[in-house]
Design an enzyme around this catalytic site. Structure first.
Site, PDB file in Angstrom:
ATOM      1  N   CYS A 255      58.826 132.197  37.380  1.00 43.52           N
ATOM      2  CA  CYS A 255      58.086 133.417  36.651  1.00 43.52           C
ATOM      3  C   CYS A 255      57.567 134.235  37.924  1.00 43.52           C
ATOM      4  CB  CYS A 255      57.049 132.681  35.605  1.00 43.52           C
ATOM      5  SG  CYS A 255      57.386 132.490  34.179  1.00 43.52           S
TER       6      CYS A 255
ATOM      7  N   ARG B  41      59.565 126.400  36.371  1.00 41.77           N
ATOM      8  CA  ARG B  41      59.345 127.358  35.134  1.00 41.77           C
ATOM      9  C   ARG B  41      58.367 128.243  35.972  1.00 41.77           C
ATOM     10  NH1 ARG B  41      61.841 130.714  32.423  1.00 41.77           N
ATOM     11  NH2 ARG B  41      61.006 131.854  34.053  1.00 41.77           N
TER      12      ARG B  41
END
Lengths: 103, 157, 204, 288
Positions: free
Chosen positions: D249, D245
């Site tokens: 990002c 994640r």
């Protein structure tokens, strides 16, 4: 070869609720990998469910079933302790059979 | 071929009653087993072809088939669909996504106490009608539809 | 151009000195970032260094003293490239819509030389048909209809897309022209999306 | 049958009228209704997503990866033929997994450093099982039909903190320092688009497209980001961890790529995790 299924089978009222998770890529044959090559079709085609030694459900599936398929069924007349046997076969002939006991 | 099929069905523990039920099911008996995959139905490029493939020449709309699916799918790759047929003597259910390249997603036969009800997750390439077909033991086909919208998510990359 | 750079640098240095006390974890953080990030594809290593304006915003929690903000903002504004033919309008709103939809560009998985998108819908509501829009930025639906179509507005929109920091120094919006993400032609198409009376954005 | 044809004709007429709306000056009321629908849609969309999220979570393919992780955790593997179960201390003692995930990142005396869950597992695989760190970092994220062992292992470890309160320690000076550094990295703007983590995750009630963006500086936002990871991602149908994640990002932030299980990521996970302290972790989840 194929990874085991996860089967949950529980009595709810007079029927058994059966939920099954299958580990399968369910490739449509249309997806391209990072290198731009088409990933060949690879999907489950046939599923059977036996409860207490009787065939209760049988079906066929195409590549539009989501990857790592999830199915839910309901069977009346089953009882706690009955054995649930689920089997799948895919288009490459890979297969998998797993079982669980209704709780 | 028939002999082989009988043996296979027997081998799977089918009784005469089930065999009969299956014969009446959405899937033609000759297409029940993996070796006899219903290619015609699953490879049909439109709804009409898919329906013909499962043997449903004509269908009647019915409110007694309930489709539970999101109005807007969070992700077209995994759209949860629940189908229940409250039509008595439903022996088979099939789920189609109209605008998929091949609309038929799956078809199931129910026997020996299995309720005409199933939960599954399907892929949807775009906003489309989801259709459920129910077949009753007297060979009639019923249909219900629900629209599911598929939107762009994440960063739209 | 050279003067601007120097101005920016001095301002940043001044600020750095002024805010050094709060910067212990900050300098540790920067050291860690420099140690832990590696270049990949078009995302070269220099990207992790704060450029002048970024440094000012970083050091002031996006709230630099007015005097500095004003000067830097003017520098940003002066560097805006206006349309070479002098016309803000004349772009194609249909192409603009496509550019607004696309979130591709400038990331390590994007190819050098590929056409970038503006990622506009990620943050803004724009056309009435697209219901999947973000809310990080204000709604731009009926932009021209509400604000008018005059040349002052055209210039404002052009400048905002080219360099949002020219009107709001620490704006969250990327500087689409300044950063080389969008071409002059693409910006013209986006101006058309917002200001062409026939664009779905403005059509009632 | 007749009815069906009627419906089809009506549908065709409707879609035709939409096409007209898009091309020509439209009649006022219809356009207004359309505009209103466009503005109203997001809330309805969010509500609909949440209604079906429970359905999706109930039967979550993440369980398949948890099962695989269990196998890997218990098996004697690697050049040293050792199991993680008999060697790895996730912070609660060797082999103890109950509640470990909701107390990570934390300080580990044996390495004199703060580590997050995935980094700690990687450390154990290198130190005890004899795997090479470079090999673990070669292809650390799931794609297509490939799931790294570390992803399944992390999912398995996380599963042992189901329904437990997040309680990431902030006692050791290095734990406090890591949190503060994470806070700084979170706010650090750079790159061609001037983005920091907080550009998207520093305000309440914002969305990218239809995705809600939790404000990670608040407890309510931080738990929403902590929750559901490791997660089965519907896009691509793969299992991902928080390590992925964070990586993705930064890709969208238009930054260079962070090294796998690097201290920068631990610091960000500290910041986010500590902000979520006191909230209940539901276990491996399902993500868009």
């Amino acid at each position: 070869m194929a990874d085991p299924m996860k089967i949950r089978a529980q009595m709810k009222g007079d029927s058994a609720e059966i939920r099954v998770l299958m580990s399968h890529p369910m490739e449509t044959g249309q997806r391209k990998d990072n290198a731009g090559n088409v990933v060949p079709a690879h999907f489950i085609q046939s599923i059977t469910v036996d409860v207490g030694g009787k065939r209760v459900i049988q079906g066929q599936t195409g590549p539009a079933i989501s990857r790592n398929p999830v199915f839910g069924f309901k069977v009346k007349g089953a009882k706690a302790g009955d054995k649930v046997v689920i089997n799948w076969v895919d288009n490459k002939g890979d297969k998998r059979t797993d079982e669980a006991t209704i709780s | 071929m028939d002999a082989l099929r009988r043996t296979l069905i027997k081998g799977a523990g089918a009784t005469g009653a089930i065999a009969a039920a299956m014969a009446a099911g959405v899937l033609k008996p000759s297409q029940v087993l993996a070796a006899e995959y219903n290619r015609t139905a699953f490879e049909a490029k439109d709804v009409a072809g898919a329906l013909k493939g499962v043997g449903a020449g004509s269908t009647t709309e019915s409110k007694d088939i309930v489709i539970r699916a999101p109005d807007i799918a969070e992700n077209g790759a995994v759209v949860p669909v629940d189908v229940v047929s409250n039509i008595p003597n439903t022996i088979s259910l099939a789920v189609l996504v109209d605008k998929n390249p091949a609309p038929l997603t799956s078809a199931f036969d129910f026997a020996n106490g299995a309720v005409a009800e199933m939960a599954l997750r399907v892929k949807m390439g775009q906003t489309s009608m989801v259709e459920a077909i129910a077949k009753t033991s007297d060979g009639k086909y019923f249909i219900a539809k629900k629209e599911v919208k598929v939107t762009v998510g994440g960063c739209g990359g | 151009m050279k003067t601007q750079k120097i101005t920016l640098f001095c301002a940043a240095a001044l600020l750095a000195a002024g805010f050094a006390r709060a910067g212990d974890y900050r300098s540790q953080a920067i050291a860690l970032i420099k140690q832990d990030f590696h270049p990949r594809g078009i995302a070269t290593a220099d990207r992790i260094h704060e450029e002048g304006l970024q440094a000012v915003c970083n050091r002031t929690s996006d709230n630099p003293p007015a005097a500095i903000a004003e000067r830097l903002q003017k520098d940003q504004f002066d560097a805006i490239k206006w349309p070479s033919d002098g016309k803000f309008m004349g772009g194609d709103w249909k192409k603009g819509e496509k550019i607004a939809q696309s979130g591709q560009g400038m990331a390590w998985n994007n190819k050098p030389g590929q056409e970038n998108g503006g990622s506009c819908y990620n943050c803004h509501q724009i056309g009435p048909k697209e219901t999947s829009f973000g809310t990080l930025g204000p709604s731009l639906y009926q932009f021209g209809k509400v604000r008018g179509y005059g040349e002052d507005i055209q210039k404002y929109v052009w400048g905002k897309i080219w360099n949002a920091k020219a009107t709001n120094l620490c704006s969250q919006m990327p500087r689409m022209g300044h950063s080389g993400t969008l071409t002059e032609k693409q910006i013209k198409d986006l101006v058309a999306l917002l200001l062409d009376p026939n664009s779905p954005v403005n059509k009632e | 049958m007749k009815k069906r044809i009627g419906a089809l004709v009506a549908a065709a007429a409707m879609s035709a009228s939409f096409a007209v709306l898009a091309q020509q000056p439209a009649k006022k009321p219809a356009a207004k209704a359309q505009a209103k629908a466009a503005q109203k849609a997001p809330d309805a969309t969010t509500a609909d997503f949440e209604k079906f999220r429970d359905v999706l979570e109930e039967d979550n393919p993440a369980e398949l990866f948890e099962a695989k992780g269990e196998e890997l955790w218990k098996a004697k593997r690697g050049p040293n033929n050792v199991s993680l179960a008999e060697s790895c201390d996730m912070g609660r003692g060797v082999g103890v997994l109950k509640g470990a995930y909701v107390q990570l990142p934390r300080y580990f005396a044996d390495v004199d450093a703060v580590m997050d869950a995935e980094r700690r597992i990687a450390h154990c695989m290198v130190k005890y099982q004899g795997f090479k760190a470079e090999d673990l970092a070669k292809k650390p994220f799931s794609s297509g039909n490939y799931t790294p062992e570390l992803v399944s292992l992390t999912t398995y470890v996380a599963g042992h903190s189901r329904k437990m309160k997040i309680a990431i320690p902030q006692k050791h000076p290095k734990e406090k320092e890591t949190y503060q550094i994470g806070k700084e990295i979170f706010a650090y703007r750079a790159g061609p688009w001037d983005f920091s983590c907080s550009t998207c995750h520093g305000e309440d009630g914002k969305r990218i497209r239809t995705q809600n963006l939790p404000n990670l500086s608040t407890p309510e936002g931080a738990i929403r980001a902590f929750q559901g990871w490791p997660g089965y991602r519907m896009t691509g149908g793969v299992m991902h961890t928080l390590q992925w994640r964070m990586n993705d990002c930064f890709r969208q932030q238009r930054f260079p790529e962070p090294n796998y299980v690097s201290p920068s990521i631990t610091a960000l996970l500290s910041y986010m995790g500590v902000n979520a302290n006191g909230q209940v972790y539901k276990g491996p989840g399902i993500k868009r």
